[in-house]
Write a protein that holds these residues in place. Sequence first.
Motif, short mmCIF file in Angstrom:
data_model
loop_
_atom_site.label_atom_id
_atom_site.label_comp_id
_atom_site.label_asym_id
_atom_site.label_seq_id
_atom_site.Cartn_x
_atom_site.Cartn_y
_atom_site.Cartn_z
N MET A 17 0.85 -1.19 0.00
CA MET A 17 0.00 0.00 0.00
C MET A 17 0.89 1.24 0.00
O MET A 17 1.56 1.53 0.99
N VAL A 18 0.90 1.91 -1.13
CA VAL A 18 1.73 3.11 -1.27
C VAL A 18 0.80 4.31 -1.31
O VAL A 18 0.05 4.51 -2.26
N GLY A 19 0.84 5.08 -0.25
CA GLY A 19 0.02 6.27 -0.16
C GLY A 19 0.88 7.52 -0.28
O GLY A 19 1.20 7.97 -1.36
N TRP A 20 1.32 8.02 0.87
CA TRP A 20 2.08 9.27 0.88
C TRP A 20 3.58 9.07 0.79
O TRP A 20 4.33 10.05 0.78
N SER A 21 4.05 7.86 0.68
CA SER A 21 5.49 7.63 0.48
C SER A 21 5.88 8.15 -0.89
O SER A 21 5.15 7.97 -1.87
N PHE A 79 -2.36 6.03 4.09
CA PHE A 79 -2.54 4.72 4.71
C PHE A 79 -2.01 4.63 6.14
O PHE A 79 -2.08 3.58 6.77
N GLY A 80 -1.45 5.69 6.67
CA GLY A 80 -1.01 5.71 8.06
C GLY A 80 -0.07 4.56 8.38
O GLY A 80 0.93 4.34 7.69
N ASP A 81 -0.40 3.79 9.41
CA ASP A 81 0.46 2.68 9.85
C ASP A 81 0.51 1.52 8.86
O ASP A 81 1.35 0.63 8.99
N TRP A 82 -0.40 1.52 7.89
CA TRP A 82 -0.38 0.47 6.86
C TRP A 82 0.53 0.82 5.69
O TRP A 82 0.74 0.02 4.79
N GLU A 83 1.06 2.02 5.69
CA GLU A 83 1.90 2.48 4.59
C GLU A 83 3.04 1.51 4.32
O GLU A 83 3.75 1.09 5.24
N ARG A 86 2.09 -4.88 2.88
CA ARG A 86 1.21 -5.70 2.04
C ARG A 86 -0.09 -5.91 2.80
O ARG A 86 -0.14 -5.78 4.02
N PHE A 87 -1.15 -6.25 2.05
CA PHE A 87 -2.46 -6.45 2.66
C PHE A 87 -2.37 -7.44 3.82
O PHE A 87 -2.92 -7.20 4.90
N ALA A 88 -1.69 -8.55 3.60
CA ALA A 88 -1.60 -9.60 4.64
C ALA A 88 -0.94 -9.07 5.91
O ALA A 88 -1.34 -9.45 7.03
N GLU A 89 0.05 -8.21 5.78
CA GLU A 89 0.71 -7.63 6.96
C GLU A 89 -0.26 -6.73 7.74
O GLU A 89 -0.33 -6.79 8.96
N ILE A 98 -9.02 -3.50 8.55
CA ILE A 98 -8.64 -3.41 7.15
C ILE A 98 -9.78 -3.89 6.24
O ILE A 98 -10.01 -3.34 5.18
N ARG A 99 -10.52 -4.87 6.68
CA ARG A 99 -11.66 -5.33 5.88
C ARG A 99 -12.72 -4.23 5.80
O ARG A 99 -13.29 -3.98 4.75
#
Length: 191
Positions: A17-21, A79-83, A86-89, A98-99
């Motif tokens: 998940m690539v958001g603000w990076s 995506f904050g802490d999800w940045e 991967r989805f599984a992580e 996440i769901r």
Amino acid sequence: MSRIFLVRHGPTHAKSMVGWSDIPADLSDTAALARLSDFLPENAVVISSDLCRAVDTASAIQGRRTRLPHDPDLREIHFGDWELKRFAEAEAMDPARIRAFWETPGDSTPPNGESWNQVCARVDTAVDRVMAAHADRDVIVVAHFGAILTQIARAENLDGSAAFSHKIDNLSVTTLLTQPTWSAQQINHNP
């Protein structure tokens, strides 16, 4: 008639998940960039998110079009802490959250990130601002998957879940009409 040409930046090849990076785009497919530039109206103004993958894509297709300053409000979903996970992580961190974020987007947020509704408000404000400043011109917006989906949702009056069902390829064009009312002319066109 005002038109917005939403262009998704070149590929990053990231599998997360690539958001603000600020990850660069692969712009090595110069033939695809040339086709894209040729497809877009010459009299348009060009604006992009301030992330390098959008900025560099906008530079690659700009041609002799007028370039506007980069706008951070056109960024991808935060995506904050999800940045960069991967989805599984991210799912291992908080499966229900996440769901909810992906399956029933609205007010659900990633930890320290932003919700679908927040992304929509941010991007709508940026698009309204540029459209008001250039009401008589076509506008090319080089942005990100999530930002483009917000405007499709706006044009088609969709909720987040329906918006997320759209495929938006890298270097594709989504064309929206804003007058007399918002409507989608084409979505995910690959010139």
